[in-house]
Design a protein around this motif. Structure first.
Motif, PDB file in Angstrom:
ATOM      1  N   PRO A   5       0.821  -1.223   0.000  1.00 16.92           N
ATOM      2  CA  PRO A   5       0.000   0.000   0.000  1.00 16.92           C
ATOM      3  C   PRO A   5       0.854   1.273   0.000  1.00 16.92           C
ATOM      4  O   PRO A   5       1.933   1.314   0.586  1.00 16.92           O
ATOM      5  CB  PRO A   5      -0.804  -0.110   1.302  1.00 16.92           C
ATOM      6  N   PHE A   6       0.341   2.288  -0.680  1.00 15.38           N
ATOM      7  CA  PHE A   6       0.944   3.613  -0.602  1.00 15.38           C
ATOM      8  C   PHE A   6       0.618   4.188   0.773  1.00 15.38           C
ATOM      9  O   PHE A   6      -0.521   4.128   1.228  1.00 15.38           O
ATOM     10  CB  PHE A   6       0.369   4.526  -1.695  1.00 15.38           C
ATOM     11  N   ARG A   7       1.628   4.764   1.411  1.00 18.11           N
ATOM     12  CA  ARG A   7       1.440   5.282   2.774  1.00 18.11           C
ATOM     13  C   ARG A   7       1.228   6.797   2.730  1.00 18.11           C
ATOM     14  O   ARG A   7       2.105   7.554   2.304  1.00 18.11           O
ATOM     15  CB  ARG A   7       2.650   4.921   3.652  1.00 18.11           C
ATOM     16  N   ILE A   8       0.037   7.216   3.168  1.00 14.78           N
ATOM     17  CA  ILE A   8      -0.364   8.625   3.140  1.00 14.78           C
ATOM     18  C   ILE A   8      -0.288   9.180   4.566  1.00 14.78           C
ATOM     19  O   ILE A   8      -1.018   8.737   5.451  1.00 14.78           O
ATOM     20  CB  ILE A   8      -1.801   8.780   2.609  1.00 14.78           C
ATOM     21  N   GLY A   9       0.571  10.157   4.791  1.00 11.93           N
ATOM     22  CA  GLY A   9       0.716  10.740   6.119  1.00 11.93           C
ATOM     23  C   GLY A   9      -0.227  11.901   6.340  1.00 11.93           C
ATOM     24  O   GLY A   9      -0.479  12.696   5.432  1.00 11.93           O
ATOM     25  N   THR A  10      -0.739  11.992   7.570  1.00 11.07           N
ATOM     26  CA  THR A  10      -1.653  13.074   7.905  1.00 11.07           C
ATOM     27  C   THR A  10      -1.638  13.324   9.409  1.00 11.07           C
ATOM     28  O   THR A  10      -1.239  12.463  10.195  1.00 11.07           O
ATOM     29  CB  THR A  10      -3.091  12.742   7.458  1.00 11.07           C
ATOM     30  N   ARG A  11      -2.071  14.517   9.794  1.00  5.22           N
ATOM     31  CA  ARG A  11      -2.378  14.778  11.200  1.00  5.22           C
ATOM     32  C   ARG A  11      -3.668  14.049  11.549  1.00  5.22           C
ATOM     33  O   ARG A  11      -4.380  13.553  10.671  1.00  5.22           O
ATOM     34  CB  ARG A  11      -2.540  16.277  11.432  1.00  5.22           C
ATOM     35  N   GLY A  12      -3.985  14.013  12.842  1.00  2.00           N
ATOM     36  CA  GLY A  12      -5.121  13.216  13.284  1.00  2.00           C
ATOM     37  C   GLY A  12      -6.408  13.972  13.539  1.00  2.00           C
ATOM     38  O   GLY A  12      -7.394  13.374  13.980  1.00  2.00           O
ATOM     39  N   SER A  13      -6.445  15.275  13.243  1.00  2.00           N
ATOM     40  CA  SER A  13      -7.675  16.023  13.480  1.00  2.00           C
ATOM     41  C   SER A  13      -8.754  15.571  12.496  1.00  2.00           C
ATOM     42  O   SER A  13      -8.449  15.056  11.411  1.00  2.00           O
ATOM     43  CB  SER A  13      -7.431  17.520  13.308  1.00  2.00           C
ATOM     44  N   PRO A  14     -10.023  15.759  12.851  1.00  2.00           N
ATOM     45  CA  PRO A  14     -11.094  15.378  11.909  1.00  2.00           C
ATOM     46  C   PRO A  14     -10.932  16.028  10.536  1.00  2.00           C
ATOM     47  O   PRO A  14     -11.168  15.392   9.511  1.00  2.00           O
ATOM     48  CB  PRO A  14     -12.364  15.851  12.623  1.00  2.00           C
ATOM     49  N   LEU A  15     -10.512  17.304  10.504  1.00  2.57           N
ATOM     50  CA  LEU A  15     -10.343  17.983   9.227  1.00  2.57           C
ATOM     51  C   LEU A  15      -9.183  17.375   8.438  1.00  2.57           C
ATOM     52  O   LEU A  15      -9.297  17.124   7.232  1.00  2.57           O
ATOM     53  CB  LEU A  15     -10.106  19.478   9.436  1.00  2.57           C
ATOM     54  N   ALA A  16      -8.061  17.125   9.107  1.00  2.00           N
ATOM     55  CA  ALA A  16      -6.911  16.526   8.422  1.00  2.00           C
ATOM     56  C   ALA A  16      -7.262  15.151   7.876  1.00  2.00           C
ATOM     57  O   ALA A  16      -6.874  14.793   6.750  1.00  2.00           O
ATOM     58  CB  ALA A  16      -5.725  16.430   9.389  1.00  2.00           C
ATOM     59  N   LEU A  17      -8.004  14.366   8.646  1.00  2.00           N
ATOM     60  CA  LEU A  17      -8.409  13.034   8.186  1.00  2.00           C
ATOM     61  C   LEU A  17      -9.351  13.131   6.990  1.00  2.00           C
ATOM     62  O   LEU A  17      -9.256  12.338   6.040  1.00  2.00           O
ATOM     63  CB  LEU A  17      -9.066  12.255   9.327  1.00  2.00           C
ATOM     64  N   ALA A  18     -10.260  14.103   7.004  1.00  2.00           N
ATOM     65  CA  ALA A  18     -11.163  14.294   5.867  1.00  2.00           C
ATOM     66  C   ALA A  18     -10.358  14.618   4.608  1.00  2.00           C
ATOM     67  O   ALA A  18     -10.670  14.127   3.505  1.00  2.00           O
ATOM     68  CB  ALA A  18     -12.165  15.405   6.171  1.00  2.00           C
ATOM     69  N   GLN A  19      -9.315  15.424   4.759  1.00  2.00           N
ATOM     70  CA  GLN A  19      -8.480  15.797   3.616  1.00  2.00           C
ATOM     71  C   GLN A  19      -7.674  14.608   3.111  1.00  2.00           C
ATOM     72  O   GLN A  19      -7.510  14.435   1.889  1.00  2.00           O
ATOM     73  CB  GLN A  19      -7.572  16.968   4.011  1.00  2.00           C
TER      74      GLN A  19
END
Length: 309
Positions: A5-19
């Motif tokens: 799988p391609f690994r996509i990094g993000t912050r954990g806030s609801p908005l960051a997860l939506a993005q």
């Protein structure tokens, strides 16, 4: 052929997860790939952990990106998804902003408790905002208003508002829409009177320079008008050494191959401001933004910037 799988990094806030999920969904659609081919990796950043002080006090925009960029540089992540307005103008060596998703609404939204609009708030009302740009623009519009630093997740700020801590708060309308809260605002502010932050409303994707496999994957979801507009706005920001310590606004709009840019700089108290406009071919987006930044710096004079230090 990619098997893991391609690994996509993000912050954990609801908005960051939506993005991050929007990015994954667009990649799935563009390349006809199943969800299992993407792993969303959530990292906590210093900016998420420290919420009792303004960003200008604790180090600026990089606080939301450092941990993600470390893992991106080391190869632990394949790409990282960010709110473009959170990105410093100088990125770590070897990394770049390789793609932008189609831009959302750029306007700032007022969520009022004691009145629906900034203009109708009672004399001496308290407004909460974590953005120095919004604070300065509020003070320019209503010098009588008491503006306080107001950080935290969207739901946290809305709860503080409901609890009576402030009379109103300001949030990016784009974020509220992405969170499924488009009906929360009581006023949407006209960008010509209350200009947005450079890159507001745009999701960007950061990847490694020279990683041809990942960058080919991302090329198919890159929205060129957003890419060009944000390139111009970030060049303006870069020419002013813009960070969370500085009240700077900027918006580029594109019609066909023509780009129009409007920028504003303010003193933190909102008592002084300067505006600049530029236009030209989209191929000159970075040049137009940089020259606008240099021109407004000269227009304001060196004394203007002492209030930013």
């Amino acid at each position: 052929m990619q098997t893991k799988p391609f690994r996509i990094g993000t912050r954990g806030s609801p908005l960051a997860l939506a993005q991050a999920h929007e990015t994954r969904d667009r990649l799935m659609l563009a390349h006809n790939l199943p969800a299992e081919m993407f792993e969303i990796v959530v990292l906590s950043t210093k900016g998420d952990r420290i919420t009792d002080r303004s960003l200008s006090e604790i180090g600026g925009k990089g606080l939301f990106t450092e941990e993600l960029e470390q893992q991106l540089s080391s190869g632990e992540l394949d790409l990282a998804v960010h709110s473009s307005k959170d990105m410093p103008t100088k990125l770590p060596e070897g990394l770049y902003l390789s793609a932008f998703l189609p831009r959302e609404d750029v306007r700032d939204a007022v969520v009022g408790r004691t009145a629906p609009t900034l203009q109708e708030l009672p004399h001496g009302a308290t407004v909460g905002s974590s953005s120095l740009r919004r604070q300065a623009l509020i003070r320019r519009l209503r010098p009588d208003i008491n503006v306080i630093t107001f950080r935290g997740l969207v739901d946290t700020r809305l709860r503080k508002l409901a609890d009576g801590e402030v009379d109103a708060t300001l949030l990016a309308f784009a974020g509220l829409k992405r969170l499924g809260k488009p009906d929360v605002p009581t006023q949407l502010l006209d960008p010509s009177e209350f200009p947005p932050a450079p890159a507001q409303g745009a999701i960007c994707i950061e990847s490694r320079i020279g990683d041809n496999n990942i960058n080919a994957l991302l090329a198919d979801i890159n929205d060129r008008p957003t890419f060009d507009a944000v390139t111009c706005e970030r060049a303006f920001l870069g020419a002013l050494d813009g960070s969370c310590r500085t009240p700077i606004a900027g918006l580029a709009t594109i019609e066909g191959d023509h780009l129009r840019f409007a920028g504003t700089i303010l003193t933190p108290d909102g008592s002084q401001s300067f505006d600049i406009a530029a236009e030209g071919h989209v191929s000159e987006a970075a040049k137009l933004g940089r020259e606008a930044g240099e021109a407004i710096r000269a227009k304001a004079g060196s004394g203007f910037f002492t209030s930013w230090s």
